[in-house]
Design an enzyme around this catalytic site. Structure first.
Site, PDB file in Angstrom:
ATOM      1  N   ASP A 224       9.470   6.126 -12.592  1.00  0.00           N
ATOM      2  CA  ASP A 224       8.241   5.625 -13.220  1.00  0.00           C
ATOM      3  C   ASP A 224       7.066   5.565 -12.258  1.00  0.00           C
ATOM      4  O   ASP A 224       6.033   4.947 -12.572  1.00  0.00           O
ATOM      5  CB  ASP A 224       8.493   4.238 -13.841  1.00  0.00           C
ATOM      6  CG  ASP A 224       9.509   4.317 -14.968  1.00  0.00           C
ATOM      7  OD1 ASP A 224       9.449   5.304 -15.734  1.00  0.00           O
ATOM      8  OD2 ASP A 224      10.388   3.439 -15.050  1.00  0.00           O
ATOM      9  N   ASP A 252      11.089   6.128   1.801  1.00  0.00           N
ATOM     10  CA  ASP A 252      10.627   6.421   3.175  1.00  0.00           C
ATOM     11  C   ASP A 252       9.652   7.602   3.164  1.00  0.00           C
ATOM     12  O   ASP A 252       8.644   7.607   3.871  1.00  0.00           O
ATOM     13  CB  ASP A 252      11.816   6.779   4.080  1.00  0.00           C
ATOM     14  CG  ASP A 252      12.886   5.698   4.049  1.00  0.00           C
ATOM     15  OD1 ASP A 252      12.542   4.522   3.824  1.00  0.00           O
ATOM     16  OD2 ASP A 252      14.074   6.047   4.221  1.00  0.00           O
TER      17      ASP A 252
END
Ligand code: ADP
Length: 308
Positions: A224, A252
């Site tokens: 999302d 990351d």
């Protein structure tokens, strides 16, 4: 320059098994050790984007040498503090290509001299840094609010501090010295002590963090996309649907994309687009912290950002 801190790096070993049976002897058909830790993933992605980050943190023993060697092979500049303990090994056992069972060592204990050595290295590299990214957990023996100290050091040198950690060490480090934090929903629930069921809940729960001085907040939400908040804007970052292979390292990678954008004076919206493109690209491959520039070029055009 971007400085990247990883206090507790690891050798990540991936074992693939047909079926994982507890209490038996089993032979792994694929072993692939890599230098791991959230900060190292960030550094790898920044490097692939075309910048040269410098990595700091703690390394020790033969495992530490292995990790350093892996970074040297891909020409990632590093200046870790050498410690007496042994850097950790983390195992990920993939069972029939589906279930993943992770066994994570705590990692070595750090003493006061290690911290002093780290701080003198950090003080030096901050002179030539514009952005500092610190990712992952603290090492054993470090004060739980240590990222607050890192924030103060960044503030004194005018360096933008991006912090990606969770739990108590995030909670204890919230201050006006944080340029960006990137909690996912689970981490935000821990931080705000609130149940979050939708985007509105996430936005409402995050507002007190802005009041406490955090400059920018990215709430990462997997498929999302992302919600972004600062004092001026609340953005909903909408991403296209993709065929995902492995999302480990996507958070990351998105931090790396944002940091790269800040370093290169991108607009806020462009930083967010690059961040999400990097997270998405990483999710398309088995390898953690790998991105592909062709994917990025495609995704940059498809991501839409609207004021919430
Ligand atoms: P975190 O590690 O913080 O939980 P996420 O899993 O939310 O991070 O991933 C960071 C970013 O990577 C997301 O905001 C999104 O842009 C991208 N991403 C992650 N998972 C998916 C997915 N299943 N489909 C598309 N993009 C994804």
């Amino acid at each position: 320059m971007i400085t990247v801190i990883t206090f507790n790096p690891s050798i990540d070993r991936l074992y693939k098994l047909e079926t994982f049976k507890i209490g038996t002897v089993q032979r792994a058909n694929f072993v692939n050790p890599t230098a791991g830790g959230k900060g190292l993933n960030v550094a790898k992605v920044i490097k692939q984007l075309g910048e040269s980050p410098i990595c700091l943190g703690f390394l020790g023993g033969y495992n530490g040498l292995y990790i350093k060697n892996e970074l040297d092979k891909v020409e990632i500049v590093n200046n870790f503090t050498e410690i007496n303990g042994e850097s950790r090994i983390c195992l990920n056992i993939i069972d029939g290509d589906k279930n993943s069972t992770e066994i994570l060592e705590k990692g070595p204990r750090i003493n006061e001299d290690d911290i002093l050595d780290f701080e003198s290295k950090l003080d030096k590299v901050l002179e030539s840094s514009k952005v500092l990214v610190a990712s992952g957990s603290l090492s054993q023996g470090m004060p739980v609010d240590y990222y607050k100290t890192v924030g103060e050091m960044c503030n004194r040198k005018g360096v933008k501090f991006i912090l990606d950690t969770s739990g108590r060490s995030l909670e204890m480090s919230i201050s006006e010295n944080l340029y960006l934090i990137k909690p996912n929903i689970e981490e935000l629930e821990l931080l705000t002590h609130k149940k979050i069921n939708n985007k509105e809940d996430a936005i409402n729960a995050s507002k007190f963090l802005l009041e406490k001085g955090v400059k920018n907040i990215c709430i990462s939400m997997g498929k999302d996309g992302m919600i972004f908040l600062n004092k001026e804007h609340i953005y909903d970052v909408k991403i296209p649907k993709i065929e995902v292979l492995n999302t480990v390292g996507s958070g990351d990678s998105s931090i790396a994309g944002f940091a790269y954008g800040v370093l290169n004076d991108y607009s806020l919206k462009d930083c967010l687009k690059l961040a999400n493109s990097c997270g998405m690209s990483n999710a398309l491959y088995m390898e953690t912290g790998y991105i592909n520039k062709k994917d990025i070029a495609l995704f940059l055009n498809e991501i839409k950002i609207n004021e919430y």
